[in-house]
Design a protein around this motif. Structure first.
Motif, PDB file in Angstrom:
ATOM      1  N   TYR A  94     -11.924  -0.481   9.022  1.00  5.48           N
ATOM      2  CA  TYR A  94     -11.411   0.305  10.141  1.00  5.48           C
ATOM      3  C   TYR A  94     -12.543   0.960  10.927  1.00  5.48           C
ATOM      4  O   TYR A  94     -12.464   1.103  12.150  1.00  5.48           O
ATOM      5  N   TYR A 123      -1.236   7.462   9.181  1.00  3.64           N
ATOM      6  CA  TYR A 123      -1.447   6.029   9.385  1.00  3.64           C
ATOM      7  C   TYR A 123      -0.544   5.528  10.509  1.00  3.64           C
ATOM      8  O   TYR A 123      -0.960   4.712  11.344  1.00  3.64           O
ATOM      9  N   TYR A 168     -11.410  -4.670   0.640  1.00  4.63           N
ATOM     10  CA  TYR A 168     -10.598  -3.924  -0.321  1.00  4.63           C
ATOM     11  C   TYR A 168     -10.875  -4.389  -1.751  1.00  4.63           C
ATOM     12  O   TYR A 168     -10.959  -3.568  -2.678  1.00  4.63           O
ATOM     13  N   HIS A 206     -10.993   0.137  -0.965  1.00 11.29           N
ATOM     14  CA  HIS A 206     -10.378   0.798   0.197  1.00 11.29           C
ATOM     15  C   HIS A 206     -10.702   0.006   1.464  1.00 11.29           C
ATOM     16  O   HIS A 206     -11.479  -0.948   1.440  1.00 11.29           O
ATOM     17  N   TYR A 207     -10.091   0.437   2.574  1.00  5.55           N
ATOM     18  CA  TYR A 207     -10.224  -0.289   3.841  1.00  5.55           C
ATOM     19  C   TYR A 207     -11.128   0.440   4.849  1.00  5.55           C
ATOM     20  O   TYR A 207     -11.214   0.041   6.001  1.00  5.55           O
ATOM     21  N   ALA A 208     -11.788   1.500   4.402  1.00  7.49           N
ATOM     22  CA  ALA A 208     -12.507   2.380   5.327  1.00  7.49           C
ATOM     23  C   ALA A 208     -13.551   1.638   6.159  1.00  7.49           C
ATOM     24  O   ALA A 208     -13.652   1.845   7.376  1.00  7.49           O
ATOM     25  N   SER A 224      -2.406   9.513   4.991  1.00  3.89           N
ATOM     26  CA  SER A 224      -1.032   9.410   4.517  1.00  3.89           C
ATOM     27  C   SER A 224      -0.261   8.477   5.451  1.00  3.89           C
ATOM     28  O   SER A 224      -0.743   8.093   6.522  1.00  3.89           O
ATOM     29  N   ASN A 258       0.811  -1.219   0.000  1.00  3.18           N
ATOM     30  CA  ASN A 258       0.000   0.000   0.000  1.00  3.18           C
ATOM     31  C   ASN A 258       0.843   1.268   0.000  1.00  3.18           C
ATOM     32  O   ASN A 258       0.476   2.257  -0.629  1.00  3.18           O
ATOM     33  N   ASN A 260      -8.288   6.586   5.187  1.00  2.00           N
ATOM     34  CA  ASN A 260      -7.196   6.291   4.250  1.00  2.00           C
ATOM     35  C   ASN A 260      -6.114   7.369   4.284  1.00  2.00           C
ATOM     36  O   ASN A 260      -5.822   8.007   3.280  1.00  2.00           O
TER      37      ASN A 260
END
Length: 398
Positions: free
Chosen positions: A359, A293, A349, A354-356, A289, A231, A287
């Motif tokens: 999380y 992160y 994903y 995306h992983y939103a 930077s 990623n 998501n």
């Protein structure tokens, strides 16, 4: 020196090596995929599968430790571990990795042995600290995550796996000579212990809390090395160092959580922990930077580490006679908490890009746990107040 005094360092070293072995596949996955063709979902499954047996076996290992002692359980577990170590080093297919990885899970299940045995040697007011120090054995995952990329560059990933057999032999010698043969035993049958605890809501609340805190620790441990490479474009050694930093922070804060649980109200500490996890999950969901992160991950490491230590202060407090089975159930739920998130994140994903959602789900589970902890805190206060009133009423009658 009295063998009883040696059990904390012996069990902690045993856990360090156990956790080093437990994350071999996640630490080496970037090298393994160059030899064995794997899709993204298969990579996630290979790194997550050791968590399955490492979670499920925690229940019987906790029971067997109470019945037969940590020394005997550790010796048998590490002898069996020699098989998957050599099997994986010769793997050439997805099946080989999954089959060997499943049995590697035994090394993660060994956690239940020490956490069940050690409270027998210390007074209750020190259980939080003792379990916190023992829990620092989690640092084994950081050692592996940091070292195996270096070893793989020098010797290749297959030889790197085989080198862990030396550590296993060292643990076998340590437990054989220094393990306590006279550890106090608990002979209550397994079914009877389960009947005594399964209706107790505190067991399932503690299981949920550990599912979240230790689950975060395991999930990020197995997921970060490959995620940071794919990623953010980091090289494997850099990703390993960053993951090791996450693990080290969470690990060294575990005894801090235990000490805080000894000195202060554990529920208040857990309120802070779950508030932090709620906010951290929200940060990661956007998501961010690499910088943000990193901040989110380190916040999770801090909260997970303190939470892990605090939760295991509560287990022997509420379940002294059934500590073996309860430790097994709670720690098993924690392990399972590390199995599902990486797989769910990978699937989400592939579907959404995306992983939103994953999380944000983490933050909502943390929020639900926060609400439960607040309820438990005020329930305890009400119970103590009622007990005080009853005692005062009885004094007046007398």
């Amino acid at each position: 020196m009295n063998k009883k005094a040696l059990q904390l360092p012996v069990q902690t070293i045993t856990l360090v090596v156990g956790f080093m072995v437990w994350v071999i596949l996640s630490g080496l996955i970037s090298y393994i995929k160059t030899d064995i063709e794997l899709t993204g979902n298969q990579l996630t499954l290979v790194t997550a599968v050791p968590v399955i047996l490492g979670s499920i076996l925690r229940v019987p290992i906790g029971y067997w430790t109470n019945r037969y002692g940590a020394r005997k359980v550790s010796l048998i577990s590490f002898i069996v571990l020699l098989f998957p170590i050599f099997y994986i080093s010769y793997a050439d297919s997805l099946f080989d990795l999954l089959f060997g990885g499943l049995f590697i899970g035994i090394s993660g299940a060994i956690f239940s042995a020490g956490v069940t045995a050690l409270p027998k040697y210390f007074p209750k007011e020190r259980h939080g600290f003792v379990n916190g120090v023992y829990g620092m054995g989690n640092i084994g995952t950081a050692i592996t995550t940091f070292s195996v990329p270096v070893l793989a560059n020098m010797f290749g990933w297959r030889t790197s796996v085989q080198l862990f057999a030396i550590l296993i032999l060292g643990v076998l010698i340590l437990n054989f000579f220094l393990g306590d043969k006279k550890e106090p035993k608990v002979l209550t049958p397994l079914t009877e212990q389960i009947k005594l605890v399964y209706k107790n809501t505190k067991l399932w609340f503690l299981s949920l809390f550990y599912f979240l805190t230790f689950g975060c620790f395991v999930a990020f441990t197995v997921y970060l090395p490959n995620f940071l490479v794919s990623n953010f474009g980091l090289d494997t050694v850099d990703a390993g160092v960053r993951t090791a930093g996450f693990i080290a922070l969470a690990t060294f804060l575990r005894p801090v959580g235990g000490c805080l649980g000894d000195k202060f109200n554990s529920f208040k500490i857990l309120m802070v922990v779950f508030t932090g996890l709620t906010l951290s999950g929200i940060v990661l969901a956007f998501n961010p930077s690499l910088m943000l992160y990193t901040v989110g991950c380190l916040s999770i490491a801090i909260c997970a580490g303190i939470g892990n230590g605090t939760i295991f202060k509560l287990v022997p407090l509420y379940f002294s006679k059934e500590a073996g089975i309860v430790n097994g159930i709670v720690s098993a739920m924690g392990g399972l908490g590390g199995f599902f998130p990486p797989i769910i994140l990978s699937i989400l994903y592939n579907v959404t890009g995306h992983y939103a959602i994953g999380y944000m789900a983490l933050s909502q589970v943390a929020l639900a746990s926060l609400i439960i902890v607040v309820g438990m805190y005020y329930s305890e206060k009400i119970n103590k107040m009622n007990e005080y009133k009853r005692n005062q009423s009885n004094k007046k009658v007398i």
